[in-house]
Design a protein around this motif. Sequence first.
Motif, PDB file in Angstrom:
ATOM      1  N   ILE A   1     -19.995  61.618 -31.581  1.00  0.00           N
ATOM      2  CA  ILE A   1     -20.582  62.908 -31.164  1.00  0.00           C
ATOM      3  C   ILE A   1     -20.419  64.372 -30.906  1.00  0.00           C
ATOM      4  O   ILE A   1     -18.846  64.803 -30.376  1.00  0.00           O
ATOM      5  CB  ILE A   1     -21.268  62.589 -29.948  1.00  0.00           C
ATOM      6  CG1 ILE A   1     -22.052  61.329 -30.630  1.00  0.00           C
ATOM      7  CG2 ILE A   1     -22.005  63.427 -29.237  1.00  0.00           C
ATOM      8  CD1 ILE A   1     -22.552  60.395 -29.352  1.00  0.00           C
ATOM      9  N   ALA A   2     -20.407  65.737 -31.783  1.00  0.00           N
ATOM     10  CA  ALA A   2     -19.635  67.418 -31.662  1.00  0.00           C
ATOM     11  C   ALA A   2     -20.230  67.650 -30.176  1.00  0.00           C
ATOM     12  O   ALA A   2     -20.602  66.939 -29.468  1.00  0.00           O
ATOM     13  CB  ALA A   2     -20.828  68.058 -32.020  1.00  0.00           C
ATOM     14  N   GLY A   3     -18.785  67.986 -29.374  1.00  0.00           N
ATOM     15  CA  GLY A   3     -18.798  68.282 -28.541  1.00  0.00           C
ATOM     16  C   GLY A   3     -18.297  68.150 -27.040  1.00  0.00           C
ATOM     17  O   GLY A   3     -18.645  68.151 -26.038  1.00  0.00           O
TER      18      GLY A   3
ATOM     19  N   GLY B   1      -5.621  57.890 -35.871  1.00  0.00           N
ATOM     20  CA  GLY B   1      -5.819  57.044 -34.983  1.00  0.00           C
ATOM     21  C   GLY B   1      -6.993  57.327 -33.528  1.00  0.00           C
ATOM     22  O   GLY B   1      -8.052  58.142 -34.602  1.00  0.00           O
ATOM     23  N   ILE B   2      -6.636  57.483 -32.479  1.00  0.00           N
ATOM     24  CA  ILE B   2      -8.486  57.726 -32.165  1.00  0.00           C
ATOM     25  C   ILE B   2      -7.457  59.431 -30.471  1.00  0.00           C
ATOM     26  O   ILE B   2      -6.568  59.512 -30.432  1.00  0.00           O
ATOM     27  CB  ILE B   2      -8.100  57.013 -30.552  1.00  0.00           C
ATOM     28  CG1 ILE B   2      -8.150  55.199 -31.003  1.00  0.00           C
ATOM     29  CG2 ILE B   2      -9.332  56.968 -29.773  1.00  0.00           C
ATOM     30  CD1 ILE B   2      -9.423  54.970 -32.752  1.00  0.00           C
ATOM     31  N   THR B   3      -8.466  60.152 -31.205  1.00  0.00           N
ATOM     32  CA  THR B   3      -8.190  61.549 -30.909  1.00  0.00           C
ATOM     33  C   THR B   3      -8.224  62.004 -29.496  1.00  0.00           C
ATOM     34  O   THR B   3      -9.028  61.492 -28.368  1.00  0.00           O
ATOM     35  CB  THR B   3      -9.405  62.002 -31.124  1.00  0.00           C
ATOM     36  OG1 THR B   3     -10.197  62.343 -32.567  1.00  0.00           O
ATOM     37  CG2 THR B   3      -9.358  63.406 -30.888  1.00  0.00           C
ATOM     38  N   LYS B   4      -6.860  62.586 -28.745  1.00  0.00           N
ATOM     39  CA  LYS B   4      -6.665  62.745 -27.694  1.00  0.00           C
ATOM     40  C   LYS B   4      -7.201  61.443 -26.566  1.00  0.00           C
ATOM     41  O   LYS B   4      -7.064  61.205 -24.955  1.00  0.00           O
ATOM     42  CB  LYS B   4      -7.508  63.488 -26.937  1.00  0.00           C
ATOM     43  CG  LYS B   4      -7.515  64.295 -27.504  1.00  0.00           C
ATOM     44  CD  LYS B   4      -8.700  65.649 -26.744  1.00  0.00           C
ATOM     45  CE  LYS B   4      -8.804  67.628 -27.335  1.00  0.00           C
ATOM     46  NZ  LYS B   4      -9.246  68.048 -26.868  1.00  0.00           N
ATOM     47  N   LEU B   5      -7.043  59.437 -27.050  1.00  0.00           N
ATOM     48  CA  LEU B   5      -6.448  58.620 -26.060  1.00  0.00           C
ATOM     49  C   LEU B   5      -5.514  58.603 -25.472  1.00  0.00           C
ATOM     50  O   LEU B   5      -5.518  58.163 -24.416  1.00  0.00           O
ATOM     51  CB  LEU B   5      -6.646  57.651 -27.214  1.00  0.00           C
ATOM     52  CG  LEU B   5      -6.356  55.976 -26.283  1.00  0.00           C
ATOM     53  CD1 LEU B   5      -7.922  56.006 -25.001  1.00  0.00           C
ATOM     54  CD2 LEU B   5      -6.227  55.186 -27.269  1.00  0.00           C
ATOM     55  N   ALA B   6      -4.114  59.105 -25.900  1.00  0.00           N
ATOM     56  CA  ALA B   6      -3.293  59.110 -25.531  1.00  0.00           C
ATOM     57  C   ALA B   6      -2.893  60.445 -24.437  1.00  0.00           C
ATOM     58  O   ALA B   6      -2.725  59.768 -22.976  1.00  0.00           O
ATOM     59  CB  ALA B   6      -1.829  59.773 -25.639  1.00  0.00           C
ATOM     60  N   ASP B   7      -3.120  61.499 -24.211  1.00  0.00           N
ATOM     61  CA  ASP B   7      -4.318  61.948 -23.274  1.00  0.00           C
ATOM     62  C   ASP B   7      -4.932  61.510 -21.538  1.00  0.00           C
ATOM     63  O   ASP B   7      -4.393  61.830 -20.798  1.00  0.00           O
ATOM     64  CB  ASP B   7      -4.366  63.763 -23.628  1.00  0.00           C
ATOM     65  CG  ASP B   7      -3.935  64.260 -24.456  1.00  0.00           C
ATOM     66  OD1 ASP B   7      -2.326  63.440 -24.307  1.00  0.00           O
ATOM     67  OD2 ASP B   7      -3.970  65.166 -25.561  1.00  0.00           O
ATOM     68  N   LEU B   8      -6.361  60.748 -22.517  1.00  0.00           N
ATOM     69  CA  LEU B   8      -7.005  60.498 -21.523  1.00  0.00           C
ATOM     70  C   LEU B   8      -5.880  59.660 -20.851  1.00  0.00           C
ATOM     71  O   LEU B   8      -6.090  59.231 -19.479  1.00  0.00           O
ATOM     72  CB  LEU B   8      -8.339  59.530 -22.296  1.00  0.00           C
ATOM     73  CG  LEU B   8      -8.546  58.341 -21.696  1.00  0.00           C
ATOM     74  CD1 LEU B   8      -9.818  60.019 -20.667  1.00  0.00           C
ATOM     75  CD2 LEU B   8     -10.219  58.413 -22.030  1.00  0.00           C
TER      76      LEU B   8
ATOM     77  N   VAL C   1     -13.510  49.807 -27.157  1.00  0.00           N
ATOM     78  CA  VAL C   1     -14.395  50.399 -28.937  1.00  0.00           C
ATOM     79  C   VAL C   1     -15.169  51.051 -28.774  1.00  0.00           C
ATOM     80  O   VAL C   1     -14.584  52.408 -29.417  1.00  0.00           O
ATOM     81  CB  VAL C   1     -13.967  49.026 -29.221  1.00  0.00           C
ATOM     82  CG1 VAL C   1     -14.618  49.206 -30.549  1.00  0.00           C
ATOM     83  CG2 VAL C   1     -13.304  47.857 -29.385  1.00  0.00           C
ATOM     84  N   ASP C   2     -15.861  51.007 -27.778  1.00  0.00           N
ATOM     85  CA  ASP C   2     -16.999  52.335 -27.647  1.00  0.00           C
ATOM     86  C   ASP C   2     -16.250  53.876 -27.379  1.00  0.00           C
ATOM     87  O   ASP C   2     -16.823  54.325 -28.048  1.00  0.00           O
ATOM     88  CB  ASP C   2     -18.505  51.487 -27.238  1.00  0.00           C
ATOM     89  CG  ASP C   2     -18.703  50.632 -27.773  1.00  0.00           C
ATOM     90  OD1 ASP C   2     -19.008  50.696 -29.142  1.00  0.00           O
ATOM     91  OD2 ASP C   2     -20.601  50.682 -27.145  1.00  0.00           O
TER      92      ASP C   2
ATOM     93  N   LEU D   1     -14.609  58.767 -28.994  1.00  0.00           N
ATOM     94  CA  LEU D   1     -13.200  60.060 -29.060  1.00  0.00           C
ATOM     95  C   LEU D   1     -12.979  60.668 -30.423  1.00  0.00           C
ATOM     96  O   LEU D   1     -12.725  61.811 -30.613  1.00  0.00           O
ATOM     97  CB  LEU D   1     -12.062  58.902 -28.416  1.00  0.00           C
ATOM     98  CG  LEU D   1     -12.195  58.867 -26.683  1.00  0.00           C
ATOM     99  CD1 LEU D   1     -10.996  58.248 -25.943  1.00  0.00           C
ATOM    100  CD2 LEU D   1     -12.231  60.019 -25.995  1.00  0.00           C
ATOM    101  N   GLY D   2     -13.251  59.444 -31.191  1.00  0.00           N
ATOM    102  CA  GLY D   2     -13.080  59.781 -32.590  1.00  0.00           C
ATOM    103  C   GLY D   2     -12.130  59.319 -33.230  1.00  0.00           C
ATOM    104  O   GLY D   2     -11.047  59.390 -32.982  1.00  0.00           O
ATOM    105  N   CYS D   3     -12.529  58.618 -33.905  1.00  0.00           N
ATOM    106  CA  CYS D   3     -11.879  57.702 -34.933  1.00  0.00           C
ATOM    107  C   CYS D   3     -11.752  57.188 -36.416  1.00  0.00           C
ATOM    108  O   CYS D   3     -12.211  58.410 -36.919  1.00  0.00           O
ATOM    109  CB  CYS D   3     -11.971  55.512 -34.656  1.00  0.00           C
ATOM    110  SG  CYS D   3     -13.725  55.280 -35.692  1.00  0.00           S
TER     111      CYS D   3
END
Length: 345
Positions: free
Chosen positions: A205-207, A2-9, A191-192, A197-199
């Motif tokens: 992009i790191a950091g 999924g998408i990294t930390k999207l739910a938290d955001l 989407v961008d 976030l990471g897909c």
Amino acid sequence: MGITKLADLIRQDAHVAVSHKDISDYTGKVIALDTSVVMNQFRTATPSQSPLSGLFFRTLTFLEHGIKPVFVFDGKPPVEKTPVLEKRAAAAGWRSANCTGAASTQTKDCLQLLKLLGVPVIQAPGDAEALCAWLVRQGTVDAVASEDMDTLPFGANILIRQLNAKKESEVVEYSLTKLLEKLQISHVEFVDLCILLGCDYCDKIAGLGPKRALTLIQKHRTIENVVLHINRKTHPVPLFWKYKEARKIFLDAPQTVAPELTWAEPDEEALVKLLFNVKEARVRRRMEKFRQTRESKREEREKETAAGGSRQTRMQDFFRVTRKREKPVDAADPLSSKRKKPKSK
């Protein structure tokens, strides 16, 4: 996944897009499910047992609540997903990743089980979550049930999580329309954001954390512009970054035709034979409970009708064809829109 930390955001910056409901709130709704996600849940929860039994019991519970499930199977994954699939295969101890979309023996058994339960199954041309989201946009289904947040960037108007049929479980619903309104970004910009976030389809992009990624998209609107306004030393951009390919995967509609969906009565005898690892008496008891619960709910509807409540619905009305809506779903509240009455079988 999924998408990294999207739910938290979303919980922190767009909590208005999240609502908490009960499984009974989805009575009468057509829900698309990513089959691989459901099966992975059962594999994780009961690794020593076949996930077929879990799928059998959960599907019957959905039907008892008047939910019309539609199970979607993965097809051939995009080539951009290969590195992620290989990492997952290594972590799981598998010999190799399935990058061809070929159905395993277990997947074929799942397909047969669902057909015997009388619920529709759909083979996606690519990732199942992409087709699930497309089915919502087409008006073929009301919502998607999945634990994968990438269903949202694929464009699913309504995403349901934790629809696991447990009495003590609270269902979590996400509204894409409310999310975009609160964040004040378009779907393309969202989407961008998800790519930043990471897909599953490219590096990130790191950091670059969630809050910073959101701020950058809200200000600069595209990944191309974001890259021009970050410190490349603290946030190095991946070499040969395939963010454009990832963006295209999320935005392009699956190349397929919206199907007609048909539900039928479960075939108990065939189910007993297929579920040979489950005691026959247990399968038959569950089927009997299913019939009794269904009859009880029918009687409840008749009493409501007699008391001036909702229109009486016969049980045979449940097992019918659902066709694509002629009008688009109300973007503000997709689940509240009225479905065109389908033809009976």
